[in-house]
Enzyme design. Sequence first.
Site, PDB file in Angstrom:
ATOM      1  N   PHE A  12       2.448   5.381  -5.231  1.00 27.11           N
ATOM      2  CA  PHE A  12       3.081   4.083  -5.533  1.00 27.11           C
ATOM      3  C   PHE A  12       2.623   3.566  -6.909  1.00 27.11           C
ATOM      4  CE2 PHE A  12       2.144  -0.601  -4.934  1.00 27.11           C
ATOM      5  CZ  PHE A  12       3.364  -1.015  -5.456  1.00 27.11           C
ATOM      6  N   ASN A  33      -0.705  16.340  -5.069  1.00 28.80           N
ATOM      7  CA  ASN A  33      -0.352  17.339  -4.051  1.00 28.80           C
ATOM      8  C   ASN A  33       0.577  16.752  -2.980  1.00 28.80           C
ATOM      9  OD1 ASN A  33      -2.099  15.671  -2.715  1.00 28.80           O
ATOM     10  ND2 ASN A  33      -3.350  17.290  -1.806  1.00 28.80           N
ATOM     11  N   LYS A  92     -13.036  13.486   0.683  1.00 29.90           N
ATOM     12  CA  LYS A  92     -13.101  14.569  -0.308  1.00 29.90           C
ATOM     13  C   LYS A  92     -12.511  14.146  -1.650  1.00 29.90           C
ATOM     14  CE  LYS A  92     -12.502  18.958   0.899  1.00 29.90           C
ATOM     15  NZ  LYS A  92     -11.888  20.147   1.551  1.00 29.90           N
ATOM     16  N   GLY A 103     -15.070  15.839 -14.522  1.00 26.49           N
ATOM     17  CA  GLY A 103     -15.334  17.098 -15.230  1.00 26.49           C
ATOM     18  C   GLY A 103     -14.267  17.375 -16.284  1.00 26.49           C
ATOM     19  N   TYR A 146     -12.789   5.382   3.558  1.00 29.02           N
ATOM     20  CA  TYR A 146     -12.177   4.964   2.290  1.00 29.02           C
ATOM     21  C   TYR A 146     -13.189   4.175   1.447  1.00 29.02           C
ATOM     22  CZ  TYR A 146      -8.646   2.602  -0.707  1.00 29.02           C
ATOM     23  OH  TYR A 146      -7.887   2.113  -1.757  1.00 29.02           O
ATOM     24  N   LYS A 150     -14.919   5.404  -2.128  1.00 29.53           N
ATOM     25  CA  LYS A 150     -14.731   4.679  -3.388  1.00 29.53           C
ATOM     26  C   LYS A 150     -16.074   4.186  -3.934  1.00 29.53           C
ATOM     27  CE  LYS A 150     -10.173   4.773  -3.825  1.00 29.53           C
ATOM     28  NZ  LYS A 150      -9.466   5.339  -4.974  1.00 29.53           N
ATOM     29  N   ARG A 187       1.336  -0.494   5.304  1.00 25.61           N
ATOM     30  CA  ARG A 187       0.691  -1.713   4.804  1.00 25.61           C
ATOM     31  C   ARG A 187       1.571  -2.929   5.099  1.00 25.61           C
ATOM     32  NH1 ARG A 187      -1.656   0.743  -0.882  1.00 25.61           N
ATOM     33  NH2 ARG A 187       0.056   2.220  -0.614  1.00 25.61           N
TER      34      ARG A 187
HETATM   35  P1  NAD Z   1      -0.371   6.139  -2.585  1.00 27.78           P
HETATM   36  O1  NAD Z   1      -0.774   6.686  -1.279  1.00 27.78           O
HETATM   37  O2  NAD Z   1       1.022   5.641  -2.755  1.00 27.78           O
HETATM   38  O3  NAD Z   1      -0.620   7.192  -3.751  1.00 27.78           O
HETATM   39  C1  NAD Z   1      -1.710   8.063  -3.776  1.00 27.78           C
HETATM   40  C2  NAD Z   1      -1.260   9.361  -4.424  1.00 27.78           C
HETATM   41  O4  NAD Z   1      -2.393  10.257  -4.487  1.00 27.78           O
HETATM   42  C3  NAD Z   1      -0.167  10.091  -3.640  1.00 27.78           C
HETATM   43  O5  NAD Z   1       0.860  10.551  -4.495  1.00 27.78           O
HETATM   44  C4  NAD Z   1      -0.905  11.256  -3.005  1.00 27.78           C
HETATM   45  O6  NAD Z   1      -0.074  12.381  -2.756  1.00 27.78           O
HETATM   46  C5  NAD Z   1      -1.957  11.539  -4.071  1.00 27.78           C
HETATM   47  N1  NAD Z   1      -3.126  12.278  -3.552  1.00 27.78           N
HETATM   48  C6  NAD Z   1      -3.909  11.961  -2.506  1.00 27.78           C
HETATM   49  N2  NAD Z   1      -4.883  12.870  -2.353  1.00 27.78           N
HETATM   50  C7  NAD Z   1      -4.709  13.797  -3.350  1.00 27.78           C
HETATM   51  C8  NAD Z   1      -5.400  14.968  -3.741  1.00 27.78           C
HETATM   52  N3  NAD Z   1      -6.468  15.406  -3.068  1.00 27.78           N
HETATM   53  N4  NAD Z   1      -4.961  15.663  -4.810  1.00 27.78           N
HETATM   54  C9  NAD Z   1      -3.874  15.237  -5.518  1.00 27.78           C
HETATM   55  N5  NAD Z   1      -3.181  14.123  -5.190  1.00 27.78           N
HETATM   56  C10 NAD Z   1      -3.596  13.422  -4.122  1.00 27.78           C
HETATM   57  O7  NAD Z   1      -1.427   4.978  -2.930  1.00 27.78           O
HETATM   58  P2  NAD Z   1      -1.366   3.840  -4.036  1.00 27.78           P
HETATM   59  O8  NAD Z   1      -1.147   2.546  -3.370  1.00 27.78           O
HETATM   60  O9  NAD Z   1      -0.479   4.244  -5.132  1.00 27.78           O
HETATM   61  O10 NAD Z   1      -2.875   3.861  -4.550  1.00 27.78           O
HETATM   62  C11 NAD Z   1      -3.231   4.592  -5.711  1.00 27.78           C
HETATM   63  C12 NAD Z   1      -4.704   4.411  -6.027  1.00 27.78           C
HETATM   64  O11 NAD Z   1      -4.991   3.023  -6.218  1.00 27.78           O
HETATM   65  C13 NAD Z   1      -5.625   4.913  -4.915  1.00 27.78           C
HETATM   66  O12 NAD Z   1      -6.759   5.528  -5.498  1.00 27.78           O
HETATM   67  C14 NAD Z   1      -6.031   3.637  -4.208  1.00 27.78           C
HETATM   68  O13 NAD Z   1      -7.290   3.764  -3.626  1.00 27.78           O
HETATM   69  C15 NAD Z   1      -6.020   2.618  -5.336  1.00 27.78           C
HETATM   70  N6  NAD Z   1      -5.769   1.272  -4.818  1.00 27.78           N
HETATM   71  C16 NAD Z   1      -4.510   0.897  -4.436  1.00 27.78           C
HETATM   72  C17 NAD Z   1      -4.319  -0.388  -3.940  1.00 27.78           C
HETATM   73  C18 NAD Z   1      -2.955  -0.888  -3.535  1.00 27.78           C
HETATM   74  O14 NAD Z   1      -2.844  -2.036  -3.086  1.00 27.78           O
HETATM   75  N7  NAD Z   1      -1.882  -0.148  -3.699  1.00 27.78           N
HETATM   76  C19 NAD Z   1      -5.398  -1.268  -3.797  1.00 27.78           C
HETATM   77  C20 NAD Z   1      -6.658  -0.814  -4.157  1.00 27.78           C
HETATM   78  C21 NAD Z   1      -6.831   0.445  -4.686  1.00 27.78           C
HETATM   79  N1  UDP Z   2      -1.209  -6.333   8.811  1.00 28.12           N
HETATM   80  C1  UDP Z   2      -0.448  -6.936   9.780  1.00 28.12           C
HETATM   81  N2  UDP Z   2       0.671  -6.287  10.218  1.00 28.12           N
HETATM   82  C2  UDP Z   2       1.077  -5.096   9.717  1.00 28.12           C
HETATM   83  C3  UDP Z   2       0.313  -4.487   8.711  1.00 28.12           C
HETATM   84  C4  UDP Z   2      -0.837  -5.133   8.288  1.00 28.12           C
HETATM   85  O1  UDP Z   2      -0.770  -8.048  10.248  1.00 28.12           O
HETATM   86  O2  UDP Z   2       2.122  -4.592  10.169  1.00 28.12           O
HETATM   87  C5  UDP Z   2      -2.419  -7.029   8.332  1.00 28.12           C
HETATM   88  C6  UDP Z   2      -3.683  -6.181   8.339  1.00 28.12           C
HETATM   89  O3  UDP Z   2      -4.310  -6.254   9.599  1.00 28.12           O
HETATM   90  C7  UDP Z   2      -4.486  -6.852   7.242  1.00 28.12           C
HETATM   91  C8  UDP Z   2      -3.427  -7.339   6.254  1.00 28.12           C
HETATM   92  O4  UDP Z   2      -2.212  -7.372   6.973  1.00 28.12           O
HETATM   93  O5  UDP Z   2      -5.171  -7.970   7.749  1.00 28.12           O
HETATM   94  C9  UDP Z   2      -3.253  -6.425   5.038  1.00 28.12           C
HETATM   95  O6  UDP Z   2      -3.090  -5.126   5.512  1.00 28.12           O
HETATM   96  P1  UDP Z   2      -2.737  -3.893   4.584  1.00 28.12           P
HETATM   97  O7  UDP Z   2      -2.656  -2.702   5.475  1.00 28.12           O
HETATM   98  O8  UDP Z   2      -1.565  -4.237   3.754  1.00 28.12           O
HETATM   99  O9  UDP Z   2      -3.954  -3.767   3.570  1.00 28.12           O
HETATM  100  P2  UDP Z   2      -5.538  -4.000   3.670  1.00 28.12           P
HETATM  101  O10 UDP Z   2      -5.766  -5.194   2.840  1.00 28.12           O
HETATM  102  O11 UDP Z   2      -5.949  -4.255   5.084  1.00 28.12           O
HETATM  103  O12 UDP Z   2      -6.121  -2.764   3.126  1.00 28.12           O
END
Ligand code: NAD
Ligand code: UDP
Length: 308
Positions: A12, A33, A92, A103, A146, A150, A187
Amino acid sequence: MKTVLVTGGAGFIGSHLCGFLLEKGFKVICVDNFLTSTADSIAAIRDNPGFKLIDHDVSAPLEVDGEIDYVLHFASPASPVDYSKLPIQTLKVGALGTHNALGIARSKSAVFMLASTSEVYGDPEVSPQPESYWGNVNCVGPRGVYDEAKRFAEALTMAYHKAHRLNTKIARIFNTYGPGMRKKDGRAVPNFIMQAISGRPLTVYGDGSQTRSFCYITDMVEGIYRLMLSDVNGPVNLGNPEEHAILELAKKIIGLSASKSGIEFRELPVDDPKVRQPDISKAKSLLRWEPKVSMDDGLKKTIEWFRR
Ligand code: NAD
Ligand code: UDP
């Protein structure tokens, strides 16, 4: 022309970031991947001559030819539903994947950025959360896979900065939403929008009094870009400081989508943080960044995208 390698570039946030960087004139190498995404998310940029896809699990070593100026490590499951289904892959990619991405950055003398998360603060006892807060995490709870991945990734990033003088950045990203999220991502925002537009009840976990702060994707990408170009090495919170209760979010989505859906209360997941709100003073002063898109505007655009 500078080159940016984005791990998780098909996800995303990653896919928005790749599109943004191409528009800014960077060459983009996306390493993904498709663990939690599909190739659909990069369909619009796939044929751009500046874009290259490497289909690879970044938790396994990777050699990339040519010069790379920036490595942005975004690969990781991010939805609580995804990381509870993929606990070992999540640990992982936070540990081995971060090591491999560091790296690559070291071998290319590139700037490195880690996509970290507000989850490093766990269920916070301090609100809003400044970067100086150490957090309150249950390492053996369902979110531990998670959160600890991180936290380890942040520690490893700082170790490379100190031991190898690598130019590193840590973005502590708070809840981000917008077009491009998967329908079944699990989410709150995609769940509520899909439920509202298909007339099903919105599933609010617990009593919905827990809070989150939601940042629209274009604001987030701008913040990430500013951090990438900055000389800041310590962690920086990126998120929208406006705090909303989850029940309020559900009602807002029902209203904005003119839905007839009701609300169904479900059990609160274990260790679900009670509050979450970023203190963005650091981003404001060091990056001159703050979110611009209002919650109503961001949700309207997202609802429209999900309808299409
Ligand atoms: P997402 O799940 O949409 O995207 C993650 C991407 O990483 C996917 O395309 C997935 O295929 C790829 N991926 C996962 N494991 C992999 C691996 N081992 N090798 C190669 N690709 C791999 O998630 P997102 O919401 O886009 O989040 C992206 C990053 O931002 C993540 O690191 C997440 O922890 C961080 N983040 C996102 C949010 C949010 O609200 N969206 C909040 C905090 C942190
Ligand atoms: N949540 C909810 N209903 C749903 C999905 C999530 O009430 O269908 C709540 C979840 O319990 C959390 C908040 O919404 O309190 C945000 O959840 P999300 O999964 O978006 O992200 P988080 O901040 O928990 O990583």
